[in-house]
Structures are given as C-alpha cells and as structure tokens.
Design a protein around this motif. Sequence first.
Motif, PDB file in Angstrom:
ATOM      1  N   VAL A  50      31.153   6.189   2.171  1.00  0.00           N
ATOM      2  CA  VAL A  50      30.007   6.544   1.914  1.00  0.00           C
ATOM      3  C   VAL A  50      28.673   6.327   3.225  1.00  0.00           C
ATOM      4  N   ARG A  51      28.189   6.505   3.590  1.00  0.00           N
ATOM      5  CA  ARG A  51      26.786   6.604   5.040  1.00  0.00           C
ATOM      6  C   ARG A  51      25.998   5.897   4.503  1.00  0.00           C
ATOM      7  N   LEU A  52      25.791   4.691   4.607  1.00  0.00           N
ATOM      8  CA  LEU A  52      24.106   4.442   4.447  1.00  0.00           C
ATOM      9  C   LEU A  52      23.360   3.519   5.543  1.00  0.00           C
ATOM     10  N   SER A  53      22.072   4.563   6.133  1.00  0.00           N
ATOM     11  CA  SER A  53      21.110   4.327   6.574  1.00  0.00           C
ATOM     12  C   SER A  53      20.081   2.807   6.486  1.00  0.00           C
ATOM     13  N   VAL A  54      20.193   2.174   7.781  1.00  0.00           N
ATOM     14  CA  VAL A  54      19.690   0.733   6.610  1.00  0.00           C
ATOM     15  C   VAL A  54      18.657   0.369   8.269  1.00  0.00           C
ATOM     16  N   ASP A  74       1.190  -1.284   0.286  1.00  0.00           N
ATOM     17  CA  ASP A  74      -0.307   0.162  -0.064  1.00  0.00           C
ATOM     18  C   ASP A  74       0.460   1.048  -0.029  1.00  0.00           C
ATOM     19  N   PRO A  75       0.691   2.314  -0.844  1.00  0.00           N
ATOM     20  CA  PRO A  75       2.173   3.250  -1.330  1.00  0.00           C
ATOM     21  C   PRO A  75       1.683   4.009   0.071  1.00  0.00           C
ATOM     22  N   ARG A  76       0.582   4.035   1.081  1.00  0.00           N
ATOM     23  CA  ARG A  76       0.479   5.316   1.090  1.00  0.00           C
ATOM     24  C   ARG A  76       0.542   4.625   2.701  1.00  0.00           C
ATOM     25  N   ALA A  77       1.022   2.813   3.081  1.00  0.00           N
ATOM     26  CA  ALA A  77       1.707   2.717   4.065  1.00  0.00           C
ATOM     27  C   ALA A  77       3.122   2.807   4.508  1.00  0.00           C
ATOM     28  N   GLY A  78       3.536   3.223   3.675  1.00  0.00           N
ATOM     29  CA  GLY A  78       4.589   3.435   3.784  1.00  0.00           C
ATOM     30  C   GLY A  78       5.613   3.681   2.838  1.00  0.00           C
ATOM     31  N   ARG A  79       7.685   4.546   2.883  1.00  0.00           N
ATOM     32  CA  ARG A  79       8.156   4.467   1.919  1.00  0.00           C
ATOM     33  C   ARG A  79       9.025   3.999   0.843  1.00  0.00           C
ATOM     34  N   ARG A  80       9.046   3.965  -0.102  1.00  0.00           N
ATOM     35  CA  ARG A  80      10.005   2.990  -1.039  1.00  0.00           C
ATOM     36  C   ARG A  80      11.160   2.774  -0.814  1.00  0.00           C
ATOM     37  N   ALA A  81      12.031   1.976  -0.655  1.00  0.00           N
ATOM     38  CA  ALA A  81      13.682   1.733  -0.113  1.00  0.00           C
ATOM     39  C   ALA A  81      13.917   0.645  -0.994  1.00  0.00           C
ATOM     40  N   VAL A  82      15.789   0.400  -0.874  1.00  0.00           N
ATOM     41  CA  VAL A  82      15.787  -0.188  -1.129  1.00  0.00           C
ATOM     42  C   VAL A  82      16.248  -2.326  -0.636  1.00  0.00           C
ATOM     43  N   LEU A  83      16.268  -2.887  -1.705  1.00  0.00           N
ATOM     44  CA  LEU A  83      16.829  -4.367  -0.846  1.00  0.00           C
ATOM     45  C   LEU A  83      17.503  -4.590  -1.107  1.00  0.00           C
ATOM     46  N   VAL A  84      19.031  -5.473   0.109  1.00  0.00           N
ATOM     47  CA  VAL A  84      20.343  -5.983  -0.179  1.00  0.00           C
ATOM     48  C   VAL A  84      19.297  -7.030  -0.423  1.00  0.00           C
ATOM     49  N   THR A  85      19.790  -7.633  -1.748  1.00  0.00           N
ATOM     50  CA  THR A  85      19.338  -9.720  -2.203  1.00  0.00           C
ATOM     51  C   THR A  85      20.498  -9.995  -1.971  1.00  0.00           C
ATOM     52  N   ASP A  86      22.387  -9.555  -1.859  1.00  0.00           N
ATOM     53  CA  ASP A  86      22.991 -10.098  -1.635  1.00  0.00           C
ATOM     54  C   ASP A  86      24.437  -9.625  -2.070  1.00  0.00           C
ATOM     55  N   GLY A  99      32.119  -3.108   4.994  1.00  0.00           N
ATOM     56  CA  GLY A  99      31.618  -2.356   5.625  1.00  0.00           C
ATOM     57  C   GLY A  99      30.514  -3.073   6.903  1.00  0.00           C
ATOM     58  N   GLY A 100      30.038  -3.910   6.605  1.00  0.00           N
ATOM     59  CA  GLY A 100      28.883  -5.130   7.470  1.00  0.00           C
ATOM     60  C   GLY A 100      27.805  -4.630   6.946  1.00  0.00           C
ATOM     61  N   LEU A 101      27.776  -4.457   5.882  1.00  0.00           N
ATOM     62  CA  LEU A 101      26.576  -4.916   5.125  1.00  0.00           C
ATOM     63  C   LEU A 101      26.105  -5.765   4.825  1.00  0.00           C
ATOM     64  N   ARG A 102      24.573  -6.649   5.356  1.00  0.00           N
ATOM     65  CA  ARG A 102      23.155  -8.043   5.190  1.00  0.00           C
ATOM     66  C   ARG A 102      22.909  -7.947   4.330  1.00  0.00           C
ATOM     67  N   ALA A 103      22.829  -9.308   3.512  1.00  0.00           N
ATOM     68  CA  ALA A 103      21.148  -9.201   2.583  1.00  0.00           C
ATOM     69  C   ALA A 103      20.446  -9.364   3.464  1.00  0.00           C
ATOM     70  N   GLY A 104      19.436  -8.903   2.932  1.00  0.00           N
ATOM     71  CA  GLY A 104      18.185  -8.456   3.724  1.00  0.00           C
ATOM     72  C   GLY A 104      18.129  -6.825   3.890  1.00  0.00           C
ATOM     73  N   ASP A 105      19.120  -6.280   4.572  1.00  0.00           N
ATOM     74  CA  ASP A 105      18.760  -5.306   5.108  1.00  0.00           C
ATOM     75  C   ASP A 105      18.938  -4.422   3.953  1.00  0.00           C
ATOM     76  N   VAL A 106      17.835  -2.932   4.390  1.00  0.00           N
ATOM     77  CA  VAL A 106      16.721  -2.132   3.418  1.00  0.00           C
ATOM     78  C   VAL A 106      17.979  -0.994   3.724  1.00  0.00           C
ATOM     79  N   VAL A 107      18.040  -0.734   2.336  1.00  0.00           N
ATOM     80  CA  VAL A 107      18.773   0.901   2.791  1.00  0.00           C
ATOM     81  C   VAL A 107      17.978   1.630   2.352  1.00  0.00           C
ATOM     82  N   LEU A 108      17.619   2.670   3.168  1.00  0.00           N
ATOM     83  CA  LEU A 108      16.505   4.265   3.122  1.00  0.00           C
ATOM     84  C   LEU A 108      17.445   4.869   2.680  1.00  0.00           C
ATOM     85  N   ALA A 109      19.034   5.550   2.758  1.00  0.00           N
ATOM     86  CA  ALA A 109      19.289   7.044   2.404  1.00  0.00           C
ATOM     87  C   ALA A 109      20.797   6.082   2.765  1.00  0.00           C
TER      88      ALA A 109
END
Length: 367
Positions: free
Chosen positions: A342-346, A285-297, A307-317
Amino acid sequence: MPPAQSPVARRLSLLPSRRRALLAGLLVVPAVPLIGCGSQAVAQRGSVLPDFADLAERVLPAVVNIAVQSETTTVPPEFRGTPFERYFRGRRERTQGAGSGFVIDPTGYIVTNNHVVGSATRVTVSLQNGTEMPARVVGTDELMDLAVLKVEPRQPLPAVPWGSSGAMRVGQWVLAAGNPFGLGGTVTSGIVSARGREIGAGPFDDFIQTDAAINPGNSGGPLFNQAGEVIGISTAIYSPSGASAGIGFATPSDLARPVVEQLRRDGRVDRGWLGVSVQDLVPEDPRAGRRAVLVTDVVRNGPAARGGLRAGDVVLAVNGERTESSRVLVRYVAALPPGQSVRLSVQRDGRSVETSIQVGRRPPGPG
C-alpha cells in the motif's frame, strides 16, 4: 436462559456478553405498537403505518433460537495464587446461554454473533417449528462479533437474503426478530434512528441505531427491511436497566456480509495490518486545513516500521485516496489481503513523503 448483561454501569449490553465499552450508560443488544408490510393500517391521526403481518410470516421460519453450553474452570479469587488453587483446577462449571440467528443458505448455514457462541462446548439450534439440531461452529470473528454455524437438516431450510444497509435511510421502517429472554419467534418493529454509530465496541464500529425493541437474547438476530432482506444483525442495546429502552444497535449488512462469506469459506478472517497507533488530526480552524491521521506510535519490527513510517508522521492519503479519519485508514488497510503493498502519502517535518508498505496480517484480538 437470557445471556449475561454488561458490567459497564450495567448499561452497555452486548446481547448476551461481548466486549462492553462506550459511555457509562450503554447496554450490549417502541412504545407505540405497530400493526404490522403487505397491507396498511390507518392511525388515529390519519397517518399510515405499515402492517408487518405478511413480512413476519414470510421471514420468521428462517429465524432460529440458539442455545449454548460452556464449561469453565473457576478458581475463587481468595484462593488464587495459593497452594489451594490446584484443588479447583479440576472442577469445571457448566454455564448456559441463549441467542438468536438466521439461516442464509437452505443447506444449513446460520449467522449469529460471536459473543453468542463464545467458547461454547455445545451449540443447539431450534427452528420455529420446534425442530432442534446440533450445530457446528464454522468460524468466528471477534472484531466484527460475527459467527457462522452449520447444521445438517434433513430437508432444505427456509433462508433469508441479504439486503443493502447502505440503502437504508434514517426514518425507514425495520423489523427485528429473535429470541428475547428465551421467548422465541418474537418480532418487534421500529425505524432506523441513526446510522454510523460508534459505541466503543471496536475499530469497526459503524452501527445502525433503531428503536425497534431489542433485548438480551436478541443477539445475532436479523434486522429486516420492508422487503424481507437482512440489513443488520442485532448486537447491543443502550439501557440503564438491562431491558430495551428504545435504543438498539445492529451491525450493518454491508459490513457483515463479506466477513460472513470469508468465515463460511475459510473459517477465519484475515485482515490487513500496518502495526501503528493512529488518531484523528483535526485543524483548529476547519477552514484552515484538511483533516488527516496522525501516527502516534509504530510497532517495533511491524509492517509500518519496516516500511519507514515514523511516529509523528501525518497520513494524508492511502493509494491516492484521502484519509480524513483514523477509522477510514484502519478499515481501508483491514480490507487489503496480507502481503499486498500500500502507498501512503505522508507529511513529515513539513515536507511530503511517499512510502510503500507491505501490509501484514492483523493479529487476533479486539485491539
């Protein structure tokens, strides 16, 4: 000699050959004749159409034809992996192709598509006055399908300036110029049909769509605005037959210009790279939340893994800027110089995490 057409349903033709992908129906690089941008012509219904005669006369001297020769070793499929294969390895087959380009500097720097020059062993540039000159490949970029050539003219060459593709609006007039089917000095007119088109050619898809007739051989040719500025580089066409069907695609000048400047300066393009596979994450539901990017691998021992990023993390900024699509993330990182952090908000397992990653150098190749 016209360049090869795409094998993908023989529809996506990257004028002449580039990576072909998209829907089953695209061919890589209007019906109503237009009277040319200095004077005006009145149509039968009273509408005003632009006259492109003055514009064509001004810009055509800077548009060039490009002829290439390549030598390849071809082993027939039936002999591959057999003792007879070695008999074919010493036999070289010569191929020829043609494309277009345009002069950006009077000293002889020329822009075209990477797939025009490819692995050419010889490149010849022809001017509108018939002058032919050998050209040296300064640098190529496969991801953006761009190449910079250099010729050594006896006197300064006519050159055309860059324009802003971001300033173009859907419906505005454009003029395409080039060497379709080997017919040099050809211009066609049309409008900007759409912007931001993705055609499956790579991670930096953001094409201008136009109905100006673009055909095989137009590859690398300029797309002009009415001021005579280059706002696009003809790259692909959509066609069921291999000829123009009124749907052509051009690389926007705003994306091409910085790449061309790097190629001219360094002979290559260094892009930032995280070493991850990502996909868009869109709420049901576009009204329920914001778009983001999913790390799949995450690539093992790559920048993101370190840098500690993991599969399943959702990058917000990224560096505080929202990332609502994978394209935004990839382009943002690609624009950073390798070695910069670069600083990622996850979001991870329902909690917010901040991580800093030192950007690596993107490996060569289309992926």
